[in-house]
Design a protein around this motif. Structure first.
Motif, mmCIF file in Angstrom:
data_model
loop_
_atom_site.group_PDB
_atom_site.id
_atom_site.type_symbol
_atom_site.label_atom_id
_atom_site.label_comp_id
_atom_site.label_asym_id
_atom_site.label_seq_id
_atom_site.Cartn_x
_atom_site.Cartn_y
_atom_site.Cartn_z
ATOM 1 N N ASP A 36 -10.493 0.388 -3.886
ATOM 2 C CA ASP A 36 -9.213 0.676 -4.531
ATOM 3 C C ASP A 36 -8.195 1.018 -3.437
ATOM 4 O O ASP A 36 -7.731 0.119 -2.731
ATOM 5 C CB ASP A 36 -9.398 1.793 -5.563
ATOM 6 C CG ASP A 36 -8.120 2.071 -6.351
ATOM 7 O OD1 ASP A 36 -7.131 1.366 -6.121
ATOM 8 O OD2 ASP A 36 -8.106 2.996 -7.172
ATOM 9 N N ASN A 37 -7.926 2.300 -3.229
ATOM 10 C CA ASN A 37 -6.793 2.653 -2.370
ATOM 11 C C ASN A 37 -7.125 2.751 -0.885
ATOM 12 O O ASN A 37 -8.224 3.131 -0.507
ATOM 13 C CB ASN A 37 -6.201 3.976 -2.854
ATOM 14 C CG ASN A 37 -5.756 3.854 -4.294
ATOM 15 O OD1 ASN A 37 -4.989 2.944 -4.617
ATOM 16 N ND2 ASN A 37 -6.269 4.694 -5.167
ATOM 17 N N SER B 287 -0.742 1.466 -3.320
ATOM 18 C CA SER B 287 -1.658 1.968 -2.282
ATOM 19 C C SER B 287 -2.963 1.193 -2.149
ATOM 20 O O SER B 287 -3.827 1.580 -1.362
ATOM 21 C CB SER B 287 -1.953 3.443 -2.540
ATOM 22 O OG SER B 287 -2.246 3.654 -3.892
ATOM 23 N N ASP B 288 -3.158 0.113 -2.905
ATOM 24 C CA ASP B 288 -4.449 -0.581 -2.817
ATOM 25 C C ASP B 288 -4.674 -1.171 -1.424
ATOM 26 O O ASP B 288 -3.741 -1.626 -0.758
ATOM 27 C CB ASP B 288 -4.540 -1.677 -3.889
ATOM 28 C CG ASP B 288 -4.855 -1.073 -5.253
ATOM 29 O OD1 ASP B 288 -4.641 0.147 -5.413
ATOM 30 O OD2 ASP B 288 -5.318 -1.792 -6.140
ATOM 31 N N TYR C 168 -0.293 -2.402 -6.444
ATOM 32 C CA TYR C 168 -0.308 -1.033 -6.996
ATOM 33 C C TYR C 168 -0.019 0.004 -5.903
ATOM 34 O O TYR C 168 -0.673 1.038 -5.826
ATOM 35 C CB TYR C 168 -1.628 -0.742 -7.704
ATOM 36 C CG TYR C 168 -1.652 -1.268 -9.134
ATOM 37 C CD1 TYR C 168 -1.661 -2.636 -9.388
ATOM 38 C CD2 TYR C 168 -1.649 -0.408 -10.226
ATOM 39 C CE1 TYR C 168 -1.665 -3.123 -10.687
ATOM 40 C CE2 TYR C 168 -1.655 -0.885 -11.535
ATOM 41 C CZ TYR C 168 -1.664 -2.245 -11.750
ATOM 42 O OH TYR C 168 -1.667 -2.726 -13.039
ATOM 43 N N ASP D 258 -3.881 8.108 -5.161
ATOM 44 C CA ASP D 258 -3.227 6.803 -5.194
ATOM 45 C C ASP D 258 -1.725 7.002 -5.298
ATOM 46 O O ASP D 258 -1.253 8.039 -5.743
ATOM 47 C CB ASP D 258 -3.780 5.927 -6.330
ATOM 48 C CG ASP D 258 -3.039 6.100 -7.621
ATOM 49 O OD1 ASP D 258 -2.024 5.419 -7.810
ATOM 50 O OD2 ASP D 258 -3.470 6.917 -8.449
HETATM 51 MN MN LIG Z 1 -4.972 1.805 -6.557
#
Ligand SMILES: [Mn+2]
Ligand SMILES: O=P(O)(O)OC[C@@]1(O)O[C@H](CO)[C@@H](O)[C@@H]1O
Length: 442
Positions: free
Chosen positions: A255-256, A292-293, A290, A199
């Motif tokens: 997430d990323n 890189s999400d 955040y 991330d």
């Molecule tokens: Mn993230």
């Protein structure tokens, strides 16, 4: 006793001196803002070309607002109300008013819960873009997300070839009950877990490329999985298939973007090839988050880049995956809850529709560190607190957290486990070197 440094059940982390939260707000967040400012300056001519003179002027306004935001943060000013017109502005502003009431003073950058102020920073960046007429969809992290994926291409290619060979083997011969099923399941799960090391917010936007072959890497990392509920997850999926043949839905709260997303898509592909899962709902972020999400654009970008690649295996994967979207075997879900200030324990109350939607799936996988912090309320739990307890009632369906530890919250460890790791690895909770495959069931 559930809490480490306090007996108060609401002890969420405030950035006090020496804490990881403090270092993040003091050192990492201003750097991320500086990068946004630099990018807008560097890209000013491109912005003018794409969005015209108005866009160029608005780019300058956003730059000014981000500098002010950095200054507010560094001088510990009170948090301000949002000004844009997005549908979540009321919720964010109400939250700020409530916090002010509860704390009996205005929340400030170094005097409010870390989870809140960190999310607030990303929300304020979006607010600056929302106040423009041309740049509302401008993603200041797009370049870094794309570059990070480009520099992980070798690892992705290696893994892409691996998955295609596996699919071929599965289609030719493999019996569903063969022990190889577990081997494949475990491998793809672990590659997706360690994909979470990549991330860009922990490194303040610095490129963190995956260079090593992911398949070889996982053997080295076996002992660093602190809780490994892989067999439980497989059992849950078997049971779900038994109860609802060909109707098993997996919710994957992503997430990323970039390499981690690629490993997630591979995991899901194998789950479908193994006929453990039928439908997959991918939950993306509704705004840049955040660093890189993954947003919907990032998701579609990766499919496009793979499709245009000179490598046949990438082209094949892109084709299979685009078809899955067309056939609705995969859906991309945008929900605003993931970018609100709340943790997940209040989702049922705050967003009953999303809670109900998640409840309709047979398993929910939560990727990454921030999701884990929101699952556990980012509190100072005792390491041995059962994972389920730390969810504080949030359990719409069986939950699997796939997370590398990059923030100082963890639950569900065995007695003494955390203390013993800490002796050899003082940074074990924030280095991303340790991981969890952790299940809670209703
Ligand atoms: Mn993230
Ligand atoms: O959710 P992710 O991408 O795994 O990690 C996000 C993250 O880097 O952001 C925070 C630091 O700013 C940490 O909580 C966490 O490590």
């Amino acid at each position: 006793m559930q809490l480490r440094s306090s007996n108060v059940a609401t002890a969420s982390k405030v950035p006090t001196l020496q804490s990881f939260a403090y270092k993040t707000v003091k050192d990492r967040l201003p750097v991320i803002l500086t990068k946004v400012i630099d990018l807008l300056f560097r890209e000013r001519n491109n912005i003018a070309n794409i969005y015209g003179e108005v866009g160029k002027e608005e780019g300058k306004e956003v730059t000014g607002k981000c500098s002010m935001l950095r200054n507010e943060m560094q001088t510990n000013k009170p948090l301000k109300l949002l000004e844009g017109k997005r549908s979540d502005v009321i919720i964010w502003n109400d939250y700020l008013r409530k916090q002010t009431e509860e704390m009996k003073k205005e929340p400030r950058w170094f005097e409010a819960a870390w989870l809140y102020v960190e999310c607030y920073m990303y929300r304020r960046i979006q607010d600056a873009f929302d106040l423009t007429s041309k740049l509302q969809d401008f993603d200041p992290f797009k370049n870094s997300k794309e570059m990070a994926f480009q520099s992980s291409l070798d690892a992705a290619l290696y893994f892409g070839k691996h998955i295609l060979t596996t699919i071929e083997q599965l289609q030719q011969k493999l019996h569903k009950d063969s022990p190889e099923v577990f081997e494949h399941f475990q491998l793809f799960l672990q590659v997706s877990l360690w994909g979470n090391k990549c991330d860009l917010s922990i490194s303040a936007g610095q490129n963190v490329a995956q260079k090593e072959s992911p398949v070889e890497q996982i053997h080295k990392l076996q002992d660093q999985i602190l809780v490994n509920d892989t067999r439980k997850l497989l059992e849950i999926l078997h049971q779900a298939n038994h109860d609802n043949p060909n109707k098993v839905t997996l919710s994957l709260v992503l997430d990323n973007a970039g390499f981690e997303l690629f490993t997630d898509l591979c995991l899901v592909e194998i789950l479908q090839q193994l006929e453990l899962v039928t439908f997959v709902n991918f939950y993306v972020k509704d705004m840049p988050w955040y660093v890189s999400d993954a947003t919907e654009q990032d998701f579609l970008w990766i499919l496009e880049v793979l499709g245009k690649s000179e490598h046949q295996s990438f082209q094949e994967l892109s084709k299979i995956w685009i078809e899955k979207l067309q056939q609705k075997l995969w859906t991309i879900e945008k929900e605003k809850y993931w970018t609100l200030p709340f943790d997940y324990s209040v989702m049922e109350e705050m967003d009953p529709a999303l809670y109900a939607k998640l409840s309709a799936s047979q398993v929910i996988i939560f990727k990454g560190d921030l999701n884990y912090r929101k699952l556990t309320g980012d509190r100072q739990w005792d390491f041995e607190t059962p994972f389920q307890t730390s969810l504080q009632g949030f359990l719409p369906a069986p939950i699997c957290a796939l997370r590398t530890l990059k923030a100082d919250t963890v639950t569900g460890l065995s007695p003494g486990q955390g203390e013993s790791i800490a002796k050899s690895f003082p940074d074990w909770m924030i280095s991303g070197d340790f991981g969890l495959i952790q299940i809670a069931t209703p």
